[in-house]
Design an enzyme around this catalytic site. Structure first.
Site, short mmCIF file in Angstrom:
data_model
loop_
_atom_site.label_atom_id
_atom_site.label_comp_id
_atom_site.label_asym_id
_atom_site.label_seq_id
_atom_site.Cartn_x
_atom_site.Cartn_y
_atom_site.Cartn_z
N HIS A 153 24.17 65.62 -8.68
CA HIS A 153 25.23 64.52 -9.38
C HIS A 153 26.12 65.28 -10.16
O HIS A 153 25.79 64.67 -11.67
CB HIS A 153 24.47 63.61 -9.91
N ASP A 198 26.93 64.60 -3.46
CA ASP A 198 26.30 65.18 -4.79
C ASP A 198 25.37 64.13 -5.21
O ASP A 198 25.23 63.39 -6.17
CB ASP A 198 28.01 64.44 -5.51
N GLU A 235 18.19 59.26 -5.55
CA GLU A 235 18.09 61.01 -6.80
C GLU A 235 16.92 60.83 -8.11
O GLU A 235 17.07 62.04 -8.07
CB GLU A 235 19.42 60.97 -6.68
N ARG A 291 27.71 56.74 -5.46
CA ARG A 291 26.37 56.51 -5.01
C ARG A 291 25.59 56.43 -4.36
O ARG A 291 26.45 56.17 -2.43
CB ARG A 291 26.61 54.89 -5.69
#
Ligand code: NAD
Length: 349
Positions: free
Chosen positions: A298, A261, A266, A237
């Site tokens: 993600h 990622d 985000e 996260r």
């Protein structure tokens, strides 16, 4: 009996495909909304029984109150993490279920893909050779064999990545707040304190959940303890990393490479196409200028197998809620303590 009505938020074409396929076994009435669940879109849930939400939907106290008023009985998270749900507010108001595991392999393999890409610069080689440029200047990497990997969080994903990195012949160190000491031998790694993991690791990969304790676990202070040129990989996260501290240390070269990622902010960008627009997030825009930063949107979970498992478990969770006493995939804010009633009642409340 009327069909159970599900309001499905933040829908992408691949979600609809996998859920429609799986729903032939369940026969729920699913309405797919493109928009994310927010304070503005929560009014769409009126008349539904269940909300199906994902990582960047907003399930704040205000949204949960509105869901309750609209008659929503169950929130079915189609993901493992639930840091975006106000579980305290949900308690005794609306049940929350999740998909605890859908493919730890998918996430672990993506994290390793990021390591290899950043190390051997294959993303740059791809563009270079397509331009008939066969120079290898600037692509110098290092053998992963013999180097030390530090894994923070030795749960389902952490364990898979440790196996893969052992296969490369890396020394593997790990930190977990709740160590599972029996794993050390079978997976060939050593638990250590965070300070010592920071001191020894050439690559650090994050696999713990985001909560009050782990927020900014990678900070100015922790980075100071790391090896010069360390590579940091985050597929967990965004909030685990203080992005400003990451930026500052990428600039000085203290951090040698970062594979992200996930990103703190985000939710405004990830999963969407902004290719013809100006990025207004200056931190994200700056991160994207570094040659040694690899950002993916993600997508670590994104394999055929994981999508199938997500749809199957989510729809099973919903069926369990309406047909069974036990709700094994329910979560509440008391789950981490002895006061959770799930063992006694089969449900958290
Ligand atoms: P898991 O629950 O199996 O493992 C988490 C581990 O973290 C556990 O061993 C736990 O003891 C440990 N932990 C808890 N608090 C800690 C702390 N303060 N410090 C260190 N370790 C701590 O979870 P998992 O399935 O391995 O998933 C890990 C994370 O990966 C999830 O929390 C989720 O946020 C993320 N995830 C990302 C994607 C993606 O597509 N990028 C997909 C799935 C999961």
């Amino acid at each position: 009996m009327n069909k159970i009505k599900i309001a499905f938020f933040d829908t992408k074409p691949y979600d609809k495909k996998s859920f429609d396929e799986e729903n032939t076994n369940f026969n729920f009435d699913i309405s797919y909304f493109d928009s994310k669940l927010t304070g503005q879109t929560v009014s769409l849930t009126h008349g539904f029984d269940v909300v199906c939400a994902f990582v960047n939907d907003t399930l704040s106290s205000g949204v949960l109150e509105a869901l309750k008023q609209n008659g929503i009985k169950l929130i079915a998270m189609r993901c493992a993490g639930y840091n975006n749900v106000d579980l305290k507010k949900a308690y005794k108001n609306v049940h929350v279920v999740r998909v605890p595991a859908y493919s730890p392999y998918a996430v672990a393999e993506h994290a390793v893909a990021m390591m290899l890409t950043l190390n051997r610069k294959t993303h740059k080689a791809y563009s270079r050779t397509r331009d008939n440029n066969f120079s290898i200047n600037g692509f110098l990497g290092f053998d992963m064999h013999g180097k030390t990997a530090g894994i923070i969080g030795t749960g389902k994903i952490g364990q898979k990545i440790m196996s893969i990195l052992n296969g490369f012949g890396m020394e593997v160190l790990a930190y977990d707040k709740f160590p599972k000491n029996d794993l050390e031998k079978s997976l060939d790694f050593e638990y250590t304190e965070l300070a010592s993991l920071y001191l020894q690791s050439d690559i650090i990969s994050l696999h713990c959940p985001l909560n009050a304790e782990t927020r900014h676990i990678i900070s100015k202070k922790s980075i100071e303890k790391m090896k010069d040129g360390v590579m940091i990989i985050n597929t967990s996260r965004g909030g685990l990393i203080d992005t400003q501290a990451l930026l500052d240390n990428l600039k000085t070269g203290k951090i040698g490479a970062a594979g992200l990622d996930v990103y703190e902010e985000e939710s405004d960008y990830f999963f969407e196409d902004f290719s013809s627009q100006i990025l207004t997030d200056d931190v994200l825009a700056r991160l994207l200028t570094f040659p040694n930063v690899l950002i993916t949107s993600h997508q670590a979970f994104f394999t055929k197998e994981a999508l199938g498992n997500i749809a199957e478990t989510t729809l099973h969770n919903i069926k369990d809620y309406f047909e069974k006493d036990k709700l094994p995939n329910e979560i509440c804010y008391r789950c981490d303590s002895d006061s959770c009633l799930k063992e006694k009642l089969g449900r958290c409340f």
